[in-house]
Scaffold this motif. Structure first.
Motif, PDB file in Angstrom:
ATOM      1  N   ARG A 132     -25.551 -39.964  27.496  1.00  0.00           N
ATOM      2  CA  ARG A 132     -24.852 -38.660  27.451  1.00  0.00           C
ATOM      3  C   ARG A 132     -25.533 -37.632  26.562  1.00  0.00           C
ATOM      4  NH1 ARG A 132     -20.768 -42.480  28.000  1.00  0.00           N
ATOM      5  NH2 ARG A 132     -20.489 -42.672  25.773  1.00  0.00           N
ATOM      6  N   GLU A 133     -24.846 -37.148  25.510  1.00  0.00           N
ATOM      7  CA  GLU A 133     -25.311 -35.996  24.720  1.00  0.00           C
ATOM      8  C   GLU A 133     -26.010 -36.472  23.445  1.00  0.00           C
ATOM      9  OE1 GLU A 133     -25.059 -32.779  25.620  1.00  0.00           O
ATOM     10  OE2 GLU A 133     -24.125 -33.416  27.497  1.00  0.00           O
ATOM     11  N   LEU A 158     -24.253 -25.993  17.258  1.00  0.00           N
ATOM     12  CA  LEU A 158     -23.584 -26.916  18.191  1.00  0.00           C
ATOM     13  C   LEU A 158     -22.124 -27.097  17.783  1.00  0.00           C
ATOM     14  CD1 LEU A 158     -26.346 -29.684  18.462  1.00  0.00           C
ATOM     15  CD2 LEU A 158     -26.022 -27.671  19.907  1.00  0.00           C
ATOM     16  N   PRO A 159     -21.232 -27.270  18.745  1.00  0.00           N
ATOM     17  CA  PRO A 159     -19.814 -27.480  18.404  1.00  0.00           C
ATOM     18  C   PRO A 159     -19.604 -28.788  17.637  1.00  0.00           C
ATOM     19  CG  PRO A 159     -20.100 -27.047  20.771  1.00  0.00           C
ATOM     20  CD  PRO A 159     -21.467 -27.242  20.206  1.00  0.00           C
ATOM     21  N   SER A 160     -18.567 -28.818  16.820  1.00  0.00           N
ATOM     22  CA  SER A 160     -18.200 -30.056  16.123  1.00  0.00           C
ATOM     23  C   SER A 160     -17.843 -31.138  17.137  1.00  0.00           C
ATOM     24  CB  SER A 160     -16.978 -29.821  15.222  1.00  0.00           C
ATOM     25  OG  SER A 160     -17.289 -28.878  14.244  1.00  0.00           O
ATOM     26  N   GLU A 161     -18.166 -32.369  16.798  1.00  0.00           N
ATOM     27  CA  GLU A 161     -17.790 -33.545  17.600  1.00  0.00           C
ATOM     28  C   GLU A 161     -18.180 -33.403  19.068  1.00  0.00           C
ATOM     29  OE1 GLU A 161     -13.819 -34.874  16.806  1.00  0.00           O
ATOM     30  OE2 GLU A 161     -14.080 -34.724  14.643  1.00  0.00           O
ATOM     31  N   SER A 162     -19.394 -32.931  19.314  1.00  0.00           N
ATOM     32  CA  SER A 162     -19.834 -32.700  20.696  1.00  0.00           C
ATOM     33  C   SER A 162     -20.955 -33.632  21.131  1.00  0.00           C
ATOM     34  CB  SER A 162     -20.323 -31.256  20.832  1.00  0.00           C
ATOM     35  OG  SER A 162     -21.409 -31.005  19.958  1.00  0.00           O
ATOM     36  N   VAL A 163     -21.417 -34.500  20.230  1.00  0.00           N
ATOM     37  CA  VAL A 163     -22.647 -35.235  20.482  1.00  0.00           C
ATOM     38  C   VAL A 163     -22.402 -36.737  20.321  1.00  0.00           C
ATOM     39  CG1 VAL A 163     -24.868 -35.665  19.363  1.00  0.00           C
ATOM     40  CG2 VAL A 163     -24.190 -33.330  19.860  1.00  0.00           C
ATOM     41  N   ASP A 164     -23.032 -37.553  21.191  1.00  0.00           N
ATOM     42  CA  ASP A 164     -22.855 -39.005  21.120  1.00  0.00           C
ATOM     43  C   ASP A 164     -23.816 -39.671  20.139  1.00  0.00           C
ATOM     44  OD1 ASP A 164     -20.857 -39.584  23.436  1.00  0.00           O
ATOM     45  OD2 ASP A 164     -22.278 -38.125  24.237  1.00  0.00           O
ATOM     46  N   ARG A 218     -21.200 -33.638  11.271  1.00  0.00           N
ATOM     47  CA  ARG A 218     -20.238 -32.684  11.852  1.00  0.00           C
ATOM     48  C   ARG A 218     -20.308 -32.663  13.378  1.00  0.00           C
ATOM     49  NH1 ARG A 218     -19.953 -27.833  14.083  1.00  0.00           N
ATOM     50  NH2 ARG A 218     -22.209 -27.561  13.945  1.00  0.00           N
ATOM     51  N   VAL A 219     -21.523 -32.750  13.932  1.00  0.00           N
ATOM     52  CA  VAL A 219     -21.632 -32.619  15.396  1.00  0.00           C
ATOM     53  C   VAL A 219     -21.342 -33.925  16.128  1.00  0.00           C
ATOM     54  CG1 VAL A 219     -23.253 -30.694  15.208  1.00  0.00           C
ATOM     55  CG2 VAL A 219     -24.151 -33.021  15.537  1.00  0.00           C
ATOM     56  N   LYS A 276     -19.424 -37.074  17.639  1.00  0.00           N
ATOM     57  CA  LYS A 276     -18.082 -37.510  18.021  1.00  0.00           C
ATOM     58  C   LYS A 276     -17.673 -38.658  17.099  1.00  0.00           C
ATOM     59  CE  LYS A 276     -18.999 -36.426  22.868  1.00  0.00           C
ATOM     60  NZ  LYS A 276     -19.312 -36.975  24.212  1.00  0.00           N
TER      61      LYS A 276
END
Ligand SMILES: C[S@@+](CC[C@H](N)C(=O)[O-])C[C@H]1O[C@@H](n2cnc3c(N)ncnc32)[C@H](O)[C@@H]1O
Length: 204
Positions: free
Chosen positions: A31-32, A90-96, A119-120, A122
């Motif tokens: 995923r991200e 990048l948005p908070s909690e947006s990355v794996d 912060r970024v 998940k």
């Protein structure tokens, strides 16, 4: 730093030691993904096809070489010319997963870089780490001694960072961190590597 020179200078240790670590840690990611301090794109070939990768690299010469490697990856890679402050976009909690390979030795403030990564991520996200660190004992004292000169010749690289402590203090679980010794590649002697989950999303 000149990207071509960097790839030539690190070629031997890359092939013998680092490449298998990259393969084992990076290929399973999905995923991200964010690659912080992507350098000449050494991680790009290991990103799984179908993943989306945002790669930050502040040095234009390194980034030029990284860009040329994007076509050889099955992943969708966006390369941005930026240091770790790019994580703020990048948005908070947006990355794996956040990947940091041989970069915490060079950033000005590892704690601040790690907080940005945290912060970024998940809550179930992981930090992928491959870093060289200060050795214990006499070797460590020697590294302390030559660290200032090494910083000048190696584009700001710190030989004497206690990276496991830094990562743990920010809220990553360091229990799974492993160490590989490089007896032949003095003055760098120890590489730490692992897949680090968050211990807590809030706090440190
Ligand atoms: C030793 S290279 C490693 C590159 C790559 N990650 C690898 O595994 O081969 C360190 C890279 O970090 C970059 N860098 C330095 N300061 C940085 C920062 N504050 N944020 C992100 N990258 C940084 C440098 O430009 C350089 O390309």
């Amino acid at each position: 730093m000149n990207g071509y020179f960097y790839d030539v200078a690190t070629g031997l240790v890359e092939r013998r030691v680092i490449a298998p670590l990259r393969q084992g840690l990076i290929f399973p990611l999905r995923r991200e993904i964010v690659d912080v301090g992507a350098g000449t794109g050494a991680n790009f070939r290991y990103f799984h096809p179908g993943t989306h990768v945002v790669a930050f690299e502040p040095d234009p010469s390194m980034a030029r070489r990284a860009r040329s490697k994007i076509a050889h990856s099955g992943a969708r890679i966006e390369l941005r010319i930026a240091d770790d402050s790019g994580l703020e976009t990048l948005p908070s909690e947006s990355v794996d997963a956040v990947v940091m390979t041989l970069v915490l030795c060079t950033v000005d403030d590892p704690i601040s870089t790690l907080r940005r990564a945290k912060r970024v991520l998940k809550p179930a996200g992981t930090l992928i780490l491959i870093e060289h660190v200060r050795s214990p004992g006499t070797v460590g004292r020697f590294q302390d001694f030559i660290a200032p000169a090494w910083r000048r010749i190696a584009s700001g690289c710190h030989l004497d960072r206690e990276t496991v402590d830094a990562v743990g203090s920010v809220g990553f679980d360091v229990a799974g961190v492993a160490t590989k010794r490089l007896p032949k590649f003095f003055p760098i002697q120890e590489i730490i590597y692992g897949r680090l989950p968050l211990t807590a999303k809030d706090g440190a």
